[in-house]
Motif scaffolding. Structure first.
Motif, PDB file in Angstrom:
ATOM      1  N   GLU A 104      30.168  45.318  35.672  1.00 53.79           N
ATOM      2  CA  GLU A 104      31.536  45.748  35.409  1.00 53.79           C
ATOM      3  C   GLU A 104      32.479  44.714  36.027  1.00 53.79           C
ATOM      4  O   GLU A 104      32.238  44.201  37.120  1.00 53.79           O
ATOM      5  CB  GLU A 104      31.750  47.126  36.040  1.00 53.79           C
ATOM      6  N   ARG A 105      33.551  44.392  35.356  1.00 58.18           N
ATOM      7  CA  ARG A 105      34.471  43.338  35.800  1.00 58.18           C
ATOM      8  C   ARG A 105      35.014  43.604  37.206  1.00 58.18           C
ATOM      9  O   ARG A 105      35.128  42.692  38.024  1.00 58.18           O
ATOM     10  CB  ARG A 105      35.634  43.200  34.808  1.00 58.18           C
ATOM     11  N   GLY A 106      35.315  44.859  37.514  1.00 61.16           N
ATOM     12  CA  GLY A 106      35.856  45.183  38.833  1.00 61.16           C
ATOM     13  C   GLY A 106      34.859  44.884  39.946  1.00 61.16           C
ATOM     14  O   GLY A 106      35.235  44.354  40.993  1.00 61.16           O
ATOM     15  N   LEU A 166      32.419  42.719  39.757  1.00 57.92           N
ATOM     16  CA  LEU A 166      32.264  41.268  39.811  1.00 57.92           C
ATOM     17  C   LEU A 166      33.392  40.638  40.619  1.00 57.92           C
ATOM     18  O   LEU A 166      33.153  39.752  41.453  1.00 57.92           O
ATOM     19  CB  LEU A 166      32.212  40.670  38.404  1.00 57.92           C
ATOM     20  N   ASP A 167      34.609  41.118  40.424  1.00 63.96           N
ATOM     21  CA  ASP A 167      35.738  40.613  41.213  1.00 63.96           C
ATOM     22  C   ASP A 167      35.536  40.905  42.703  1.00 63.96           C
ATOM     23  O   ASP A 167      35.803  40.057  43.558  1.00 63.96           O
ATOM     24  CB  ASP A 167      37.060  41.238  40.736  1.00 63.96           C
ATOM     25  N   ALA A 168      35.042  42.101  43.008  1.00 64.08           N
ATOM     26  CA  ALA A 168      34.790  42.466  44.403  1.00 64.08           C
ATOM     27  C   ALA A 168      33.685  41.601  45.005  1.00 64.08           C
ATOM     28  O   ALA A 168      33.775  41.171  46.163  1.00 64.08           O
ATOM     29  CB  ALA A 168      34.431  43.948  44.511  1.00 64.08           C
ATOM     30  N   ASP A 217      32.874  38.533  44.059  1.00 63.96           N
ATOM     31  CA  ASP A 217      33.411  37.184  44.251  1.00 63.96           C
ATOM     32  C   ASP A 217      34.315  37.103  45.479  1.00 63.96           C
ATOM     33  O   ASP A 217      34.249  36.137  46.241  1.00 63.96           O
ATOM     34  CB  ASP A 217      34.176  36.732  43.000  1.00 63.96           C
ATOM     35  N   LYS A 218      35.125  38.132  45.705  1.00 68.03           N
ATOM     36  CA  LYS A 218      36.005  38.145  46.872  1.00 68.03           C
ATOM     37  C   LYS A 218      35.184  38.220  48.162  1.00 68.03           C
ATOM     38  O   LYS A 218      35.412  37.454  49.104  1.00 68.03           O
ATOM     39  CB  LYS A 218      36.973  39.321  46.796  1.00 68.03           C
ATOM     40  N   ARG A 253      28.290  33.310  44.661  1.00 71.93           N
ATOM     41  CA  ARG A 253      28.062  34.629  44.074  1.00 71.93           C
ATOM     42  C   ARG A 253      26.568  34.960  44.102  1.00 71.93           C
ATOM     43  O   ARG A 253      26.166  36.053  44.466  1.00 71.93           O
ATOM     44  CB  ARG A 253      28.584  34.652  42.639  1.00 71.93           C
TER      45      ARG A 253
END
Length: 130
Positions: free
Chosen positions: A96-98, A100-102, A104-105, A114
């Protein structure tokens, strides 16, 4: 991944002790229940640093070998062993994109790639070190 069975004992309010019937001299201890599995996984990793591969015994064999300890209140735990194989394999994951963003952060905050972050998170989850 293989699982090695370990005998976990605790006398009164003392620390938990963990021994591996298949692996002479491989043992671990933990002050809290949450530390048992991660500490046992670390003990496995250290033991295999300078030992040959060993096939784990079946659960019924471990139960028979540890019958006295089990009768006195010990329990058996399954401890996962992840072989440190530094060969890299490319895989394709869908996330899920969310998340993945978490990822990466969090990876950037730890100065990890990653891939390194996901691998470490998976190892921590399997070994109970979360």
């Amino acid at each position: 991944m293989k699982y090695f069975y370990a005998i976990m004992e605790q006398d009164g309010d003392s620390a938990y002790g963990v021994t591996f019937p298949d692996l002479p001299g491989c043992f671990s201890a933990a002050d809290t229940a949450e530390e048992i599995l991660p500490n046992a996984c670390e003990a496995l990793e250290l033991w295999f640093d300078d030992q040959d591969e060993v096939e784990p015994s079946r659960l019924d064999q471990i139960k028979a070998a540890a019958a006295e300890a089990l009768g006195a209140g010990a329990t058996i735990i399954a401890v996962p062993r992840i072989v440190n194989d530094h060969r890299v394999a490319r895989v394709n994951l869908s996330l899920e994109r969310g998340i993945l963003d978490a990822i990466d952060k969090a990876a950037a905050e730890r100065r990890l790639t990653r891939s390194a972050f996901v691998a470490q998170a998976a190892r921590n989850e399997i070994q109970g070190a979360h």
